[in-house]
Design an enzyme around this catalytic site. Structure first.
Site, mmCIF file in Angstrom:
data_model
loop_
_atom_site.group_PDB
_atom_site.id
_atom_site.type_symbol
_atom_site.label_atom_id
_atom_site.label_comp_id
_atom_site.label_asym_id
_atom_site.label_seq_id
_atom_site.Cartn_x
_atom_site.Cartn_y
_atom_site.Cartn_z
ATOM 1 N N ARG A 59 16.892 -0.451 -25.781
ATOM 2 C CA ARG A 59 18.148 -0.161 -26.466
ATOM 3 C C ARG A 59 17.958 0.249 -27.921
ATOM 4 O O ARG A 59 18.875 0.795 -28.536
ATOM 5 C CB ARG A 59 19.136 -1.318 -26.279
ATOM 6 C CG ARG A 59 19.649 -1.354 -24.825
ATOM 7 C CD ARG A 59 20.551 -2.521 -24.556
ATOM 8 N NE ARG A 59 19.910 -3.795 -24.719
ATOM 9 C CZ ARG A 59 19.142 -4.394 -23.809
ATOM 10 N NH1 ARG A 59 18.943 -3.835 -22.637
ATOM 11 N NH2 ARG A 59 18.572 -5.549 -24.054
ATOM 12 N N GLU A 96 12.401 -14.044 -25.160
ATOM 13 C CA GLU A 96 13.350 -15.117 -24.812
ATOM 14 C C GLU A 96 13.173 -15.455 -23.326
ATOM 15 O O GLU A 96 13.282 -16.601 -22.919
ATOM 16 C CB GLU A 96 14.785 -14.658 -25.092
ATOM 17 C CG GLU A 96 15.790 -15.785 -25.066
ATOM 18 C CD GLU A 96 17.220 -15.302 -25.279
ATOM 19 O OE1 GLU A 96 17.416 -14.130 -25.640
ATOM 20 O OE2 GLU A 96 18.126 -16.112 -25.079
HETATM 21 P P1 AMP Z 1 13.519 -11.389 -28.827
HETATM 22 O O1 AMP Z 1 12.121 -10.865 -28.764
HETATM 23 O O2 AMP Z 1 13.656 -12.737 -28.234
HETATM 24 O O3 AMP Z 1 14.103 -11.276 -30.209
HETATM 25 O O4 AMP Z 1 14.385 -10.477 -27.857
HETATM 26 C C1 AMP Z 1 14.852 -9.255 -28.293
HETATM 27 C C2 AMP Z 1 14.861 -8.217 -27.207
HETATM 28 O O5 AMP Z 1 15.325 -8.735 -25.962
HETATM 29 C C3 AMP Z 1 15.777 -7.099 -27.589
HETATM 30 O O6 AMP Z 1 15.192 -5.873 -27.222
HETATM 31 C C4 AMP Z 1 17.042 -7.383 -26.827
HETATM 32 O O7 AMP Z 1 17.617 -6.194 -26.380
HETATM 33 C C5 AMP Z 1 16.628 -8.273 -25.663
HETATM 34 N N1 AMP Z 1 17.462 -9.470 -25.548
HETATM 35 C C6 AMP Z 1 17.075 -10.747 -25.743
HETATM 36 N N2 AMP Z 1 18.060 -11.610 -25.524
HETATM 37 C C7 AMP Z 1 19.132 -10.875 -25.192
HETATM 38 C C8 AMP Z 1 20.489 -11.187 -24.874
HETATM 39 N N3 AMP Z 1 20.941 -12.450 -24.845
HETATM 40 N N4 AMP Z 1 21.323 -10.163 -24.610
HETATM 41 C C9 AMP Z 1 20.881 -8.886 -24.643
HETATM 42 N N5 AMP Z 1 19.629 -8.523 -24.926
HETATM 43 C C10 AMP Z 1 18.752 -9.499 -25.194
#
Ligand code: AMP
Length: 171
Positions: A59, A96
């Protein structure tokens, strides 16, 4: 900006049980909302001498090029493994939900270039940290990291200590 939150759809248990997925497609299809988001993110960096916007798959590929176009700078895709055709540098990180790896073309950013890292959402910060590591390894100066959404309770900012982090909508 708060009213933009009404255009973000919460999808429970996607892609895994317990995750509330922030669906931005409901915002993207609204012309005025899309423009406001892109303008707000771009304005913050206008005149900041950004050379390249680094967009994180998937995205970050939606917002990154729109911001790059507004700033009159280039766009560099930071991609999932095996997608980029030429020589790459890579970082593995904790997500995550699971572990992942991102790659960037070795010659995509020149040493000393000023870059802005863009993604739709900051969660735990693992992805953004990995992208910042790639930029640093390429010798870039990181002007900042910009997100449409920040899930503050996951404390992603802590992983990005020392870097300029900006988000439009915080939860
Ligand atoms: P992080 O590495 O945990 O900061 O996760 C960020 C990436 O995972 C981004 O590219 C987000 O698009 C996706 N992402 C993580 N959690 C979510 C969520 N709850 N809703 C949408 N996208 C998420």
């Amino acid at each position: 900006m708060q009213d933009l939150k009404t255009l973000i759809r919460d999808v429970p248990d996607f892609p895994k049980p317990g995750i509330i997925f922030k669906d931005i497609t409901t915002l993207l299809k609204e012309p005025e909302a899309l423009r406001r988001v892109v303008d707000a993110l771009s304005e913050r960096y206008r005149g900041g001498g950004i050379d390249q916007v680094l967009g994180i798959e998937s995205r970050g590929f939606i917002f990154g090029p729109l911001i790059a176009y507004q700033l009159g700078c280039g766009f560099v895709p930071v991609r999932k493994p095996g997608k980029l055709p030429a020589e790459t540098i890579a970082e593995t990180y904790q997500l995550e939900y699971g572990t992942d790896r991102i790659e960037m073309h070795r010659d995509a950013v020149s040493a000393g270039q000023k870059v802005l890292i863009v993604d739709d959402l900051l969660a735990t910060g693992g992805t953004a940290r990995a992208a910042a590591n790639l930029a640093a390894r390429a010798g870039a100066r990181i002007a900042g990291l910009a997100f449409v959404i920040e899930l503050e309770f996951l404390k992603g900012r802590e992983k990005l200590a020392g870097l300029d982090v900006f988000s439009l909508l915080r939860y």
